[in-house]
Design a protein around this motif. Structure first.
Motif, PDB file in Angstrom:
ATOM      1  N   LEU A 169       0.841  -1.195   0.000  1.00  0.00           N
ATOM      2  CA  LEU A 169       0.000   0.000   0.000  1.00  0.00           C
ATOM      3  C   LEU A 169       0.877   1.247   0.000  1.00  0.00           C
ATOM      4  CD1 LEU A 169      -2.750  -1.037   2.591  1.00  0.00           C
ATOM      5  CD2 LEU A 169      -2.867  -1.181   0.086  1.00  0.00           C
ATOM      6  N   PRO A 170       1.579   1.495  -1.100  1.00  0.00           N
ATOM      7  CA  PRO A 170       2.492   2.646  -1.157  1.00  0.00           C
ATOM      8  C   PRO A 170       1.753   3.981  -1.107  1.00  0.00           C
ATOM      9  CG  PRO A 170       2.276   1.642  -3.328  1.00  0.00           C
ATOM     10  CD  PRO A 170       1.591   0.722  -2.359  1.00  0.00           C
ATOM     11  N   GLU A 171       0.422   3.965  -1.279  1.00  0.00           N
ATOM     12  CA  GLU A 171      -0.356   5.209  -1.230  1.00  0.00           C
ATOM     13  C   GLU A 171      -0.378   5.811   0.168  1.00  0.00           C
ATOM     14  OE1 GLU A 171      -1.479   2.164  -1.985  1.00  0.00           O
ATOM     15  OE2 GLU A 171      -2.889   2.165  -3.672  1.00  0.00           O
ATOM     16  N   LEU A 172      -0.136   4.979   1.183  1.00  0.00           N
ATOM     17  CA  LEU A 172      -0.278   5.424   2.558  1.00  0.00           C
ATOM     18  C   LEU A 172       1.014   6.044   3.094  1.00  0.00           C
ATOM     19  CD1 LEU A 172      -2.305   2.495   4.158  1.00  0.00           C
ATOM     20  CD2 LEU A 172      -3.123   4.492   2.923  1.00  0.00           C
ATOM     21  N   LYS A 173       0.845   7.034   3.946  1.00  0.00           N
ATOM     22  CA  LYS A 173       1.973   7.636   4.643  1.00  0.00           C
ATOM     23  C   LYS A 173       2.304   6.797   5.879  1.00  0.00           C
ATOM     24  CE  LYS A 173       0.549  12.277   3.201  1.00  0.00           C
ATOM     25  NZ  LYS A 173       0.074  13.613   3.665  1.00  0.00           N
ATOM     26  N   ASP A 174       3.515   6.938   6.378  1.00  0.00           N
ATOM     27  CA  ASP A 174       3.924   6.172   7.553  1.00  0.00           C
ATOM     28  C   ASP A 174       2.987   6.426   8.732  1.00  0.00           C
ATOM     29  OD1 ASP A 174       5.993   5.172   6.094  1.00  0.00           O
ATOM     30  OD2 ASP A 174       7.581   6.315   7.110  1.00  0.00           O
ATOM     31  N   ALA A 175       2.482   7.655   8.852  1.00  0.00           N
ATOM     32  CA  ALA A 175       1.610   8.007   9.973  1.00  0.00           C
ATOM     33  C   ALA A 175       0.279   7.261   9.923  1.00  0.00           C
ATOM     34  CB  ALA A 175       1.363   9.512   9.991  1.00  0.00           C
ATOM     35  N   GLN A 176      -0.048   6.664   8.777  1.00  0.00           N
ATOM     36  CA  GLN A 176      -1.295   5.915   8.648  1.00  0.00           C
ATOM     37  C   GLN A 176      -1.133   4.441   9.004  1.00  0.00           C
ATOM     38  OE1 GLN A 176      -1.980   8.069   4.561  1.00  0.00           O
ATOM     39  NE2 GLN A 176      -3.908   7.067   5.088  1.00  0.00           N
ATOM     40  N   ILE A 177       0.057   4.052   9.419  1.00  0.00           N
ATOM     41  CA  ILE A 177       0.322   2.662   9.789  1.00  0.00           C
ATOM     42  C   ILE A 177       0.679   2.611  11.272  1.00  0.00           C
ATOM     43  CG2 ILE A 177       1.676   0.601   9.286  1.00  0.00           C
ATOM     44  CD1 ILE A 177       2.307   1.860   6.541  1.00  0.00           C
ATOM     45  N   LEU A 178      -0.207   2.023  12.076  1.00  0.00           N
ATOM     46  CA  LEU A 178       0.024   1.878  13.512  1.00  0.00           C
ATOM     47  C   LEU A 178       0.588   0.492  13.769  1.00  0.00           C
ATOM     48  CD1 LEU A 178      -3.205   3.503  15.042  1.00  0.00           C
ATOM     49  CD2 LEU A 178      -1.042   4.588  14.365  1.00  0.00           C
ATOM     50  N   LEU A 179       1.721   0.426  14.443  1.00  0.00           N
ATOM     51  CA  LEU A 179       2.457  -0.827  14.611  1.00  0.00           C
ATOM     52  C   LEU A 179       2.362  -1.330  16.051  1.00  0.00           C
ATOM     53  CD1 LEU A 179       5.636   0.129  12.550  1.00  0.00           C
ATOM     54  CD2 LEU A 179       3.614  -1.134  11.774  1.00  0.00           C
ATOM     55  N   GLU A 180       1.693  -2.476  16.217  1.00  0.00           N
ATOM     56  CA  GLU A 180       1.596  -3.093  17.540  1.00  0.00           C
ATOM     57  C   GLU A 180       2.959  -3.678  17.918  1.00  0.00           C
ATOM     58  OE1 GLU A 180      -1.901  -5.933  17.437  1.00  0.00           O
ATOM     59  OE2 GLU A 180      -1.511  -5.515  15.333  1.00  0.00           O
TER      60      GLU A 180
ATOM     61  N   VAL B 215      -3.101  10.258  26.932  1.00  0.00           N
ATOM     62  CA  VAL B 215      -3.843  11.406  26.405  1.00  0.00           C
ATOM     63  C   VAL B 215      -2.913  12.618  26.338  1.00  0.00           C
ATOM     64  CG1 VAL B 215      -5.719  13.028  26.848  1.00  0.00           C
ATOM     65  CG2 VAL B 215      -6.079  10.563  27.173  1.00  0.00           C
ATOM     66  N   GLY B 216      -2.897  13.258  25.191  1.00  0.00           N
ATOM     67  CA  GLY B 216      -1.972  14.357  24.932  1.00  0.00           C
ATOM     68  C   GLY B 216      -0.792  13.931  24.078  1.00  0.00           C
ATOM     69  N   LEU B 217      -0.566  12.602  24.001  1.00  0.00           N
ATOM     70  CA  LEU B 217       0.560  12.080  23.209  1.00  0.00           C
ATOM     71  C   LEU B 217       0.115  11.533  21.855  1.00  0.00           C
ATOM     72  CD1 LEU B 217       2.485  10.118  26.010  1.00  0.00           C
ATOM     73  CD2 LEU B 217       2.863  12.467  25.225  1.00  0.00           C
ATOM     74  N   TYR B 218      -1.176  11.174  21.743  1.00  0.00           N
ATOM     75  CA  TYR B 218      -1.657  10.590  20.493  1.00  0.00           C
ATOM     76  C   TYR B 218      -1.576  11.609  19.362  1.00  0.00           C
ATOM     77  CZ  TYR B 218      -3.344   7.049  23.690  1.00  0.00           C
ATOM     78  OH  TYR B 218      -3.394   6.081  24.658  1.00  0.00           O
ATOM     79  N   GLY B 219      -1.120  11.132  18.215  1.00  0.00           N
ATOM     80  CA  GLY B 219      -0.952  12.013  17.074  1.00  0.00           C
ATOM     81  C   GLY B 219       0.322  12.830  17.104  1.00  0.00           C
ATOM     82  N   THR B 220       1.192  12.584  18.104  1.00  0.00           N
ATOM     83  CA  THR B 220       2.466  13.291  18.195  1.00  0.00           C
ATOM     84  C   THR B 220       3.606  12.302  18.012  1.00  0.00           C
ATOM     85  OG1 THR B 220       2.910  12.999  20.572  1.00  0.00           O
ATOM     86  CG2 THR B 220       1.362  14.752  19.937  1.00  0.00           C
ATOM     87  N   SER B 221       4.814  12.815  17.973  1.00  0.00           N
ATOM     88  CA  SER B 221       5.989  11.956  17.790  1.00  0.00           C
ATOM     89  C   SER B 221       6.240  11.065  19.003  1.00  0.00           C
ATOM     90  CB  SER B 221       7.228  12.826  17.523  1.00  0.00           C
ATOM     91  OG  SER B 221       7.438  13.731  18.597  1.00  0.00           O
ATOM     92  N   ALA B 222       5.588  11.370  20.131  1.00  0.00           N
ATOM     93  CA  ALA B 222       5.797  10.580  21.356  1.00  0.00           C
ATOM     94  C   ALA B 222       4.835   9.393  21.462  1.00  0.00           C
ATOM     95  CB  ALA B 222       5.636  11.481  22.584  1.00  0.00           C
ATOM     96  N   GLU B 223       3.907   9.294  20.522  1.00  0.00           N
ATOM     97  CA  GLU B 223       2.879   8.259  20.636  1.00  0.00           C
ATOM     98  C   GLU B 223       3.457   6.855  20.618  1.00  0.00           C
ATOM     99  OE1 GLU B 223      -1.274   6.751  18.459  1.00  0.00           O
ATOM    100  OE2 GLU B 223      -0.221   8.528  17.712  1.00  0.00           O
ATOM    101  N   MET B 224       4.321   6.560  19.658  1.00  0.00           N
ATOM    102  CA  MET B 224       4.819   5.188  19.527  1.00  0.00           C
ATOM    103  C   MET B 224       5.649   4.766  20.721  1.00  0.00           C
ATOM    104  SD  MET B 224       3.677   3.161  17.372  1.00  0.00           S
ATOM    105  CE  MET B 224       4.776   1.911  17.976  1.00  0.00           C
ATOM    106  N   GLN B 225       6.424   5.685  21.281  1.00  0.00           N
ATOM    107  CA  GLN B 225       7.208   5.333  22.464  1.00  0.00           C
ATOM    108  C   GLN B 225       6.292   4.990  23.627  1.00  0.00           C
ATOM    109  OE1 GLN B 225      10.454   4.788  22.544  1.00  0.00           O
ATOM    110  NE2 GLN B 225      10.214   4.105  24.663  1.00  0.00           N
TER     111      GLN B 225
END
Length: 360
Positions: free
Chosen positions: A74-85, A227-237
């Motif tokens: 799915l090359p159409e998607l940006k990295d931010a659209q892929i959530l990695l468990e 809460v406050g971290l979602y959608g930011t660069s700190a979310e994955m950590q």
């Protein structure tokens, strides 16, 4: 029609062990082109979202190890659209995380949740039903599941019993039943009140978050910390540190069977859960002897109603088999009666015990 508030979460982190040995740990079934169409099951699932959800609002939820496969397919998607468990915890924690994430992006979001490995034959009807479902959850505080009109007394699916109707195709859910035996499945079919549980859902972001907090507080408490971290660069950590603390439980057990505002849209759009070789057989073209060959060379003598699949340039020769699965992939050959397809998962566990991960 304004669809800018619509989101689709496609779940594709499963290992598909009932499709072993085609489906392997490093390339599960959702990443395989089973029908020779040039599109994998994941790609077909993504294709179905077009016209009902903006491409930029499609979220893929998958395991960390499958990130390269998702990006390749799915090359159409940006990295931010892929959530990695970071680890597998079943569908409830995955869906909860997606809801918290989307809430940070758009507080007015409406969300569709769909597995990545299902088959839909009537795509225009599918889109009509999804549009109707989105309209319903936009106007109601409701958790809406899609119930499939059953065509056989299937024992591998969960069932939904419908209650009072609220529209011509949407009813309150009366009961959920997990994978009945064949006798009970026949009773369900005869009543006309029971529909297959498709594992596809629609809801507003506020409705699902409220339901998770009320019905699964042990999950909500973990995500509330972020809460406050979602959608930011700190979310994955944050997810890497807290996701594993969630219980491994399905959204059905954690929320849908407990919530009081669950509804079902009864649909019939040529759906099948491609969870087993038998399901693939049922949905594939057959020759005059009832045999199915999936993208391979096969010479079958006095064989009937078999499904044969082989990766690579292999020739399969078989004689005097009826209702068998023959699957060859890399270093594994599987030969079992179709009647034992539900046991394949057990065989995989036995292989793991005997040989570790070598053949998985």
């Amino acid at each position: 029609m304004d669809i800018s508030n619509r989101y689709c979460v496609i779940m594709c982190g499963g290992v598909g062990s009932r499709f072993w040995p085609y489906s392997r740990a490093n390339a599960p079934k959702q990443f395989i082109d089973f029908f020779g169409t040039g599109r994998t099951l994941l790609q077909m699932s993504f294709d179905r979202t077009k016209d009902v959800v903006p491409t930029e609002n499609v979220i893929i939820l998958t395991n960390e190890q499958y990130a390269p496969l998702v990006k390749e397919q799915l090359p159409e998607l940006k990295d931010a659209q892929i959530l990695l468990e970071p680890t597998r915890r079943n569908t409830a924690p995955c869906i909860a995380w997606a809801a918290y994430h989307i809430k940070a992006l758009n507080p007015d979001a409406l969300i569709m949740v769909a597995p990545s490995d299902h088959l839909v034959l009537k795509e225009d009807e599918f889109k009509r039903c999804i549009n109707k479902g989105f309209d319903f959850v936009a106007e109601n505080d409701a958790l809406l599941t899609l119930g499939i009109k059953p065509s056989r007394p299937e024992t591998g699916y969960g069932y939904i019993q419908i209650g009072n109707a609220v529209t011509d195709s949407i009813s309150k859910v009366k009961t959920f039943t997990e994978k009945p035996n064949v006798e009970l499945a026949k009773v369900f079919l005869s009543t006309g009140e029971f529909f297959w549980n498709s594992g596809m859902f629609l809801w507003s972001v506020d409705s699902i978050l409220k339901a998770v907090q009320e019905c699964a507080p042990d999950i909500a408490v973990q995500f509330d910390k972020g809460v406050g971290l979602y959608g930011t660069s700190a979310e994955m950590q944050f997810i890497k540190q807290n996701f594993a603390s969630c219980p491994g439980i399905s959204i059905d057990f954690a929320v849908m069977e407990k919530s009081k505002n669950v509804y079902v849209e009864c649909v019939d759009f040529g759906w099948d859960d491609l969870g087993t070789w038998g399901a693939l057989y049922d949905n594939s073209p057959k020759n005059h002897e009832g045999n199915v060959t999936e993208n391979c060379k096969a010479m079958l003598f006095n064989c009937n109603d078999c499904v044969v699949a082989a990766k690579g340039d292999k020739l399969i020769v078989a004689s005097h088999l009826k209702d068998y699965i023959i699957a060859v992939a890399d270093d594994v050959v599987l030969i079992v009666p179709k009647s034992e397809e539900q046991k394949i998962k057990n065989y995989v566990n036995e292989v793991k015990t005997a040989y570790g991960d070598k053949y998985l």
